[in-house]
Structure formats: C-alpha cells, structure tokens
Write an enzyme that holds these catalytic residues in place. Structure first.
Site, PDB file in Angstrom:
ATOM      1  N   HIS A 154       3.071  43.004  47.078  1.00 28.08           N
ATOM      2  CA  HIS A 154       2.770  43.099  48.514  1.00 28.08           C
ATOM      3  C   HIS A 154       2.044  44.395  48.867  1.00 28.08           C
ATOM      4  CE1 HIS A 154       5.021  39.512  49.185  1.00 28.08           C
ATOM      5  NE2 HIS A 154       6.185  40.054  48.860  1.00 28.08           N
ATOM      6  N   CYS A 155       1.917  45.298  47.912  1.00 20.49           N
ATOM      7  CA  CYS A 155       1.281  46.589  48.201  1.00 20.49           C
ATOM      8  C   CYS A 155      -0.190  46.542  47.832  1.00 20.49           C
ATOM      9  CB  CYS A 155       1.982  47.701  47.434  1.00 20.49           C
ATOM     10  SG  CYS A 155       1.389  49.348  47.889  1.00 20.49           S
TER      11      CYS A 155
END
Length: 367
Positions: A154-155
C-alpha cells in the site's frame, strides 16, 4: 527507458550494503529478529500479528528446514537506499509520530516521542524493506528467494497507509533495474486480499512492469487511480472459496507470464485471503493458500524465471503456521530447496558467521 539510459543508471547507483555478497552456503531465505514489533503491547492495537515473522522461522526450525546459520540475515535499509524510490518530503513526514500512527493504524503512537516510534516501529519495517531488496538480488542469483517479511504493497513513493510505511516491492524492482545487468522487465503477482495500490501508483505508465492483482473488490483501498496500472485485474467478491479462487490463480498467473516474459517475478503472497480473516473478507482454506503458492512457484519454475516471494498481509494467529507449511510444501515439491548446502560439510557455526551478508565494511556499487 532506453538501453543506454539503463546502463547509465547502473553506473551512477549509490553505495549500499544491501547487495553485499552472500555465500552459496546460505539458503535464499531472508529474516532478522528485528522484523518483529513489540512495544508495551501497542502492537496489539492493530489486528496484524506483529510477531508472525519470527513464528514462521520458529516453525521452519522445528521442521529442520532452516537453522540459525543457514538463512540470510536482513539489513536495515538506509535513508539513501530508501531515496531510490521515496521522496525526501515523505521520509521527513515519518519523523512525525502522528503521521506514523495514521499509516500503521495504531492511534496511540501519536503520544509517543518519535525516537521511540523510529526504534520500535519504523526500524523493524526498514529492516523488512532491506530484506526485500536483498531477496530481490538473491532471487536473480539463485532462481528463488523468500523474504519472511515485507510486502508493504500500500506504500508508494510519497505516501503510506494500511500498515505500509516503505515501498519495499517498488524498491526491490528499482534496485534490480539499476544494478543488475539483464534485468529490465518485472512482473508483480499480487495475491494479497487487498489491492496493491502502492506499487501500482509507482509503476503507473512504466511498461517495464506488468502487474497482476487479484483482490477483494469491496475492501480497502479501492484506489481507482492506481487500478490504471494493473495489466491483469481480477476482482473477487465476498466469501470467494478455494475452487473458484485456485482456478483463477492458475489461469491468470499463467496468462500473465505468457503475455510478457519477465526477468524476475515479485510474488506478494498475502495470507489475509484466509477464511475468517477480519480484514480480507475471503474464505480460502489453509490448504488453498499452500496450493496457491505452489501454483505460482510452479509457473515461474516452468519458465525458468526467478521469483521473489514476500509475505505481506495476514491477520490471524494461525497465519504464521500456514506460511511455514507453504514454504515446506514448496520444498517437498522441489520448487525451492537447500541444494547449495548439500555436500558442503560446513558447520552451523561457520555458516552462521557467513550468512550475515558480508562484513560491515563491504559495500557494492554495482553488480
């Protein structure tokens, strides 16, 4: 990127200890005790089992597949390593405890001094990130590698979320593109229950990276912008079970690898697809997860493409046992193994010294 530009990028790479040489006596399984997050019980405020990585290694030791001395010790990614992908502004924001609390979804971190947040939360995540980068090089060298942690999908370069503070998947691929001759195409197979919007944002418009993402369409993050980077999108419904799931894994893994032959596969093997997971919303059995991983590794092996596996999400106490069982099954199936150790006659003590990724002063610019 042209071939000329690619070579120029390789020559200008910064010095890093993450590509230090690893002896052939070491299994390409990367781990460090610092992966595990423990601090006054605060880690229990997130459903993530913040000690699952150490439990995986414990189970693998019990089964005599690994020993203390024959796996690769991860190193923490430095700020210079992280700047290969991340912006300085983003890394500076992580010096605010409030920002880290939001990214990790552990609200009480707001009230802690940032030096403690750095030491007890971000350092473990940086060490796992370093482990993924190291495992990327090992996969290319050995044909396969597993980082027992990582998978922070998700980063992206300039923002984190969903317990993901560093873009380890993007970093591993960018390091390979910049430093390893012959690696210019990568395929990401993301089978975590959640959409991998971080690496998707990072590789949006980059034709060198093919992304297969299979996820529950109804849950976090629902990032429509990032979805534009997915070349093969498979959206699942609530409660999807083994039969449908495994059929889709096989069809789409084969299809993705037939569409473009990559130089390396990054496999995000999230176990939050497990039935009963509080965040994943799918209904896959432990045996289904083991079979899923076998399908992906078999597809890679059949084509002779190196594969790097990271463990990503998984929010139940039994997750660690399932990851260990999957690794053991890959070995039984002949898809991974300690072939390099056979016949070496090295003692556990000697190997233990050697498997810590080179000496402290060993730095490599290029490979």
């Amino acid at each position: 990127m042209s071939h000329k530009e690619d070579n120029e990028g390789k020559k200008s790479s910064h010095q890093t200890e993450l590509y230090s040489s690893i002896p052939p006596t070491c299994l390409p399984i990367v781990y460090h005790p610092d992966y595990n997050i423990t601090f006054m019980g605060l880690e229990k405020l997130h459903p993530f089992d913040a000690g699952k990585w150490g439990k995986v290694i414990h189970f693998l030791r019990e089964e005599k597949f690994v020993a203390d001395g024959n796996i690769v010790e991860a190193r923490e990614a430095t700020e210079e390593d992280l700047l290969v992908v991340h912006t300085k502004h983003y890394l500076s924001r992580l010096k605010w405890s409030m920002v880290v609390a939001s990214i990790t979804e552990i609200p009480p971190l707001i009230f802690l001094p940032n030096f403690l947040v750095q030491r007890k939360v971000l350092r473990p995540l940086r060490t796992q990130t370093g482990g993924t980068i190291m495992a990327g090089k090992l996969a290319v060298d050995r044909g396969w590698a597993i980082n027992v942690g990582g998978g922070f999908h998700h980063c992206s370069s300039d923002r984190g979320g969903g317990f993901c503070a560093y873009a380890d998947i993007t970093l591993a691929i960018k390091f390979l593109f910049e430093r390893v001759e012959g690696v210019s195409r990568a395929t990401i197979i993301d089978l975590d229950a959640h959409q991998g919007n971080g690496h998707e944002r990072d590789f949006l418009g980059d034709e060198r990276v093919f992304i297969l993402d299979m996820y529950n369409r109804h849950i976090y993050p629902g990032d429509g912008h990032a979805k534009r980077a997915i070349k093969r999108k498979v959206e699942l419904d609530w409660g999807t079970e083994d039969s449908e799931y495994l059929q889709k894994v096989e069809v789409h893994s084969e299809g993705a690898l037939n569409e473009i032959r990559p130089d390396v596969i990054v496999y995000n093997a999230g176990t939050d697809v497990l039935d009963g997971d509080p965040l994943g919303g799918l209904s896959i059995s432990p045996q289904g997860i083991v079979k899923r991983d076998e399908i992906v590794f078999r597809a890679a092996r059949r084509r002779g493409v190196p594969i790097l596996m990271v463990t990503s999400g998984g929010y139940q106490k039994k997750t660690a046992r399932i990851i260990a069982d999957s690794i053991l099954n890959l070995h039984r199936q002949g898809l991974i193994g300690p072939e390099a150790l056979e016949g070496e006659g090295s003692s556990s003590m000697v190997t233990s010294v050697m498997c810590s990724a080179g000496s402290a002063g060993s730095k490599l610019n290029t490979v």
